[in-house]
Design a protein around this motif. Structure first.
Motif, PDB file in Angstrom:
ATOM      1  N   GLN A  14       0.790  -1.388  -0.057  1.00  0.00           N
ATOM      2  CA  GLN A  14      -0.096  -0.027  -0.011  1.00  0.00           C
ATOM      3  C   GLN A  14       0.964   1.292   0.255  1.00  0.00           C
ATOM      4  O   GLN A  14       0.541   2.084  -0.621  1.00  0.00           O
ATOM      5  CB  GLN A  14      -0.806   0.067   1.320  1.00  0.00           C
ATOM      6  CG  GLN A  14      -2.141   1.083   1.187  1.00  0.00           C
ATOM      7  CD  GLN A  14      -2.853   0.801  -0.378  1.00  0.00           C
ATOM      8  OE1 GLN A  14      -3.562   0.128  -0.251  1.00  0.00           O
ATOM      9  NE2 GLN A  14      -2.961   2.297  -0.906  1.00  0.00           N
ATOM     10  N   THR A  71      -6.921  -4.994   2.651  1.00  0.00           N
ATOM     11  CA  THR A  71      -7.286  -4.558   1.143  1.00  0.00           C
ATOM     12  C   THR A  71      -6.239  -3.723   0.745  1.00  0.00           C
ATOM     13  O   THR A  71      -5.938  -2.702   1.238  1.00  0.00           O
ATOM     14  CB  THR A  71      -8.942  -4.022   1.238  1.00  0.00           C
ATOM     15  OG1 THR A  71      -9.608  -4.845   1.630  1.00  0.00           O
ATOM     16  CG2 THR A  71      -8.887  -3.491  -0.336  1.00  0.00           C
ATOM     17  N   LYS A 120      -5.551  -0.705  -1.925  1.00  0.00           N
ATOM     18  CA  LYS A 120      -6.642   0.387  -2.546  1.00  0.00           C
ATOM     19  C   LYS A 120      -5.800   1.128  -3.607  1.00  0.00           C
ATOM     20  O   LYS A 120      -4.809   1.611  -3.366  1.00  0.00           O
ATOM     21  CB  LYS A 120      -7.101   1.237  -1.445  1.00  0.00           C
ATOM     22  CG  LYS A 120      -7.843   0.283  -0.378  1.00  0.00           C
ATOM     23  CD  LYS A 120      -8.446   1.180   0.544  1.00  0.00           C
ATOM     24  CE  LYS A 120      -9.252   0.211   1.765  1.00  0.00           C
ATOM     25  NZ  LYS A 120      -9.883   1.443   2.791  1.00  0.00           N
ATOM     26  N   SER A 142      -6.670   4.618  -5.804  1.00  0.00           N
ATOM     27  CA  SER A 142      -7.813   5.650  -5.653  1.00  0.00           C
ATOM     28  C   SER A 142      -7.279   6.744  -6.620  1.00  0.00           C
ATOM     29  O   SER A 142      -7.783   7.816  -6.382  1.00  0.00           O
ATOM     30  CB  SER A 142      -8.202   6.030  -4.481  1.00  0.00           C
ATOM     31  OG  SER A 142      -7.118   6.543  -3.636  1.00  0.00           O
ATOM     32  N   VAL A 184      -8.267  -6.649  -3.539  1.00  0.00           N
ATOM     33  CA  VAL A 184      -7.798  -5.315  -4.195  1.00  0.00           C
ATOM     34  C   VAL A 184      -9.034  -4.620  -4.496  1.00  0.00           C
ATOM     35  O   VAL A 184     -10.004  -4.951  -5.015  1.00  0.00           O
ATOM     36  CB  VAL A 184      -7.262  -5.554  -5.644  1.00  0.00           C
ATOM     37  CG1 VAL A 184      -6.624  -4.343  -6.243  1.00  0.00           C
ATOM     38  CG2 VAL A 184      -5.920  -6.311  -5.211  1.00  0.00           C
ATOM     39  N   LEU A 185      -9.039  -3.017  -4.350  1.00  0.00           N
ATOM     40  CA  LEU A 185     -10.149  -2.184  -4.584  1.00  0.00           C
ATOM     41  C   LEU A 185      -9.566  -1.200  -5.307  1.00  0.00           C
ATOM     42  O   LEU A 185      -8.633  -0.494  -4.971  1.00  0.00           O
ATOM     43  CB  LEU A 185     -10.566  -1.422  -3.361  1.00  0.00           C
ATOM     44  CG  LEU A 185     -11.698  -0.505  -3.275  1.00  0.00           C
ATOM     45  CD1 LEU A 185     -12.924  -0.934  -3.943  1.00  0.00           C
ATOM     46  CD2 LEU A 185     -12.087   0.235  -1.999  1.00  0.00           C
ATOM     47  N   ILE A 186     -10.353  -1.022  -6.502  1.00  0.00           N
ATOM     48  CA  ILE A 186      -9.703   0.308  -7.496  1.00  0.00           C
ATOM     49  C   ILE A 186     -11.191   0.992  -7.319  1.00  0.00           C
ATOM     50  O   ILE A 186     -12.120   0.638  -7.837  1.00  0.00           O
ATOM     51  CB  ILE A 186      -9.654  -0.020  -8.760  1.00  0.00           C
ATOM     52  CG1 ILE A 186      -8.554  -1.175  -8.706  1.00  0.00           C
ATOM     53  CG2 ILE A 186      -9.318   0.988  -9.582  1.00  0.00           C
ATOM     54  CD1 ILE A 186      -8.070  -2.006 -10.055  1.00  0.00           C
ATOM     55  N   ALA A 187     -11.083   2.203  -6.802  1.00  0.00           N
ATOM     56  CA  ALA A 187     -12.256   3.102  -6.506  1.00  0.00           C
ATOM     57  C   ALA A 187     -12.110   4.544  -6.642  1.00  0.00           C
ATOM     58  O   ALA A 187     -11.218   5.042  -5.794  1.00  0.00           O
ATOM     59  CB  ALA A 187     -12.695   2.528  -5.115  1.00  0.00           C
TER      60      ALA A 187
END
Length: 512
Positions: A80, A111, A113, A115, A143-146
């Motif tokens: 991260q 998670t 991330k 962004s 994995v969060l793409i937001a």
């Protein structure tokens, strides 16, 4: 073909289609695709706008700006931190850079991330000896793409004045075009009226004696204006639904300019193996999930091997122009219970699921959410197990299922009735083209169509699913079935449409 006449008067004069020749999409004498239309103008749409950058554009090779090596401890903070460092770099032609995960086994209990636009998370390969992210700790998303999408109306809406706008159209006429200019992003807003819900037969859904609501309020889709001629607006992407003034109420459907901000762009996740612990769970338990994309456009997920996550790839309704390619999913322990998860959940628009695979049971390999307009495409995928490619709920439109293999499972464009929470008609203007599956349920929605063309496998009929006892229900009308058990030309509708629109290089750009 008789089912088509239930709701439409088809253009007359067409000769019976010869073997391996569709009468709905076929090559003319010059080799150009020709489309048969219903009398009111609806047709199989041009799906070639699905995918990264609107189709036919190669995914970029983003330069590495930061490399992370695995430790013997939790690696979440280190990865991260590298993502955050690259996210702070300036954009150069829309790109900041890639975070490269070196070969080895990373342990992650949190998670990861992304962004910011222009950031890529890349592994060194998806094999067992390459980059492996092992999910540890409590169940979580890997994995969060937001982004943070905001849609704000600008100015006054204007009414659509056409009596009927067909599915597949690129244009429509409005009462007042003076408030628009080329390049404006607009929403086409369709009211959900009692008359339309009644036409669809969705005003009588009941479960456990309680009335269920199928669709309410409004249906919205977003387009860009590319030309204005008088009061006629021309859009960048075909419309994936029809607009019939008879069912739009006194105020009708509208077009309004919007400012859509907060979506992140040019973001990718690629080239690693993601492993969660194998668990025996139900859909209501907490899960280890894979990759989720929210409020983004022009991105990609490629060359991943995902093991034992309940929701491997999820794209939300504010996701646009994304390619998911060569993602392989395996679940060693099937979900417990009748409720199923989705391997690839497609809730956005212009989404291309390309050359992906799955091997598991009791699952939806592909599912769509509610109220989404395509074009969305599932291309050359192979799914093993007793699962289904099945649009899931509440009237999404414009899905092409093209040249896939589901040898032990099914492909369904259907009315799910009271299943779920009143999911009802799930798909309109959908096409299953040259697939191989154990079974198909292709049904004909009122005022719309679904096609099954060139498919191999059993074509099944179906009644309206219900959980409540009552009188025997009739079979729902079958969709348009053509060239059963014999594939038609072109072999892939999407690839041929893409080649015709953008040229042969577009096919090479996406690896064909």
């Amino acid at each position: 073909m008789a089912a088509a006449a239930v709701f439409f008067a088809v253009t007359v004069g067409a000769k019976p289609a010869p073997a391996a020749h569709s009468e709905w999409v076929y090559f003319d004498h010059s080799g150009k695709l020709t489309y048969r239309q219903f009398k009111v103008g609806d047709r199989i749409m041009d799906f070639s706008y699905a995918g990264y950058m609107g189709g036919g554009v190669a995914v970029p090779i983003v330069p590495v700006k930061k490399t992370v090596t695995p430790s013997d401890d939790d690696d979440s903070a280190a990865i991260q931190g590298a993502i955050d460092e690259v996210s702070a770099l300036p954009l150069v032609n829309g790109i900041r850079g890639a975070v490269l995960l070196a070969p080895g086994r990373f342990h992650c209990k949190a998670t990861l991330k992304i962004s910011a636009s222009g950031v890529v998370l890349r592994g060194s390969g998806s094999g067992e000896a390459d980059t492996v992210i092992e999910m540890t700790g409590d169940p979580h998303l890997a994995v969060l793409i937001a982004g943070e999408s905001t849609i704000k109306p600008v100015g006054e809406a204007t009414t659509i004045v056409d009596d009927y706008v067909p599915s597949g159209a690129m244009t429509l006429n409005v009462k007042n075009a003076s408030g628009f200019k080329v390049g404006d992003v607009v929403q086409i807003v369709r009211p959900v009226t009692p008359e339309w819900v009644h036409l669809m037969g969705m005003d009588t859904l009941v479960r456990a004696g309680k009335k269920q609501t199928w669709v309410s309020d409004e249906l919205k889709t977003e387009r860009m204006i590319v030309a204005i001629k008088g009061k006629r607006l021309e859009f960048d992407v075909p419309l994936a639904d029809s607009y019939d003034a008879k069912y739009l109420g006194a105020d009708g459907a509208k077009v309004v300019k919007v400012e859509h901000t907060g979506q992140i762009e040019q973001v990718g996740v690629e080239n690693f193996r993601l492993v969660a612990p194998a668990r025996r769970v139900t859909l209501n338990d907490k899960h280890f999930n894979g990759v989720e994309l929210k409020s983004m456009k022009d991105g990609w997920v490629s060359n991943l091997r995902i093991l034992n996550t309940t929701g491997p790839v999820n794209l939300d309704h504010n996701t646009r122009r994304v390619t998911v390619v060569k993602v392989d999913v395996t679940q060693s322990i099937a979900l417990i219970g009748a409720a199923k998860s989705a391997d690839f959940s497609v809730d956005g628009t212009q989404i291309l699921i390309d050359r992906c695979s799955a091997d598991e049971n009791n699952v939806f390999y592909i599912a769509t959410g509610a109220r989404e307009q395509g074009p969305n495409v599932v291309l050359h995928c192979v799914f093993h197990g007793d699962g289904h490619v099945q649009p899931h709920q509440r009237w999404s439109t414009g899905l092409l299922i093209d040249s896939n293999e589901v040898p032990e499972g099914g492909i369904d464009l259907m009315n799910r009735g009271s299943m779920g929470s009143g999911h009802g008609w799930t798909m309109g203007w959908g096409v299953a083209w040259n697939n191989v599956a154990k079974s198909y349920v292709i049904q004909m929605p009122p005022g719309a169509a679904n096609w099954g063309i060139g498919n191999r496998g059993e074509q099944a009929l179906g009644k309206l699913p219900t959980f409540d006892p009552g009188p025997e229900l009739p079979m729902l009308p079958q969709g348009i079935i053509e060239s059963q058990e014999k594939p038609v030309a072109p072999e892939s509708l999407y690839l041929e449409q893409l080649k015709e629109r953008l040229g042969p290089q577009a096919i090479k750009n996406i690896g064909y």
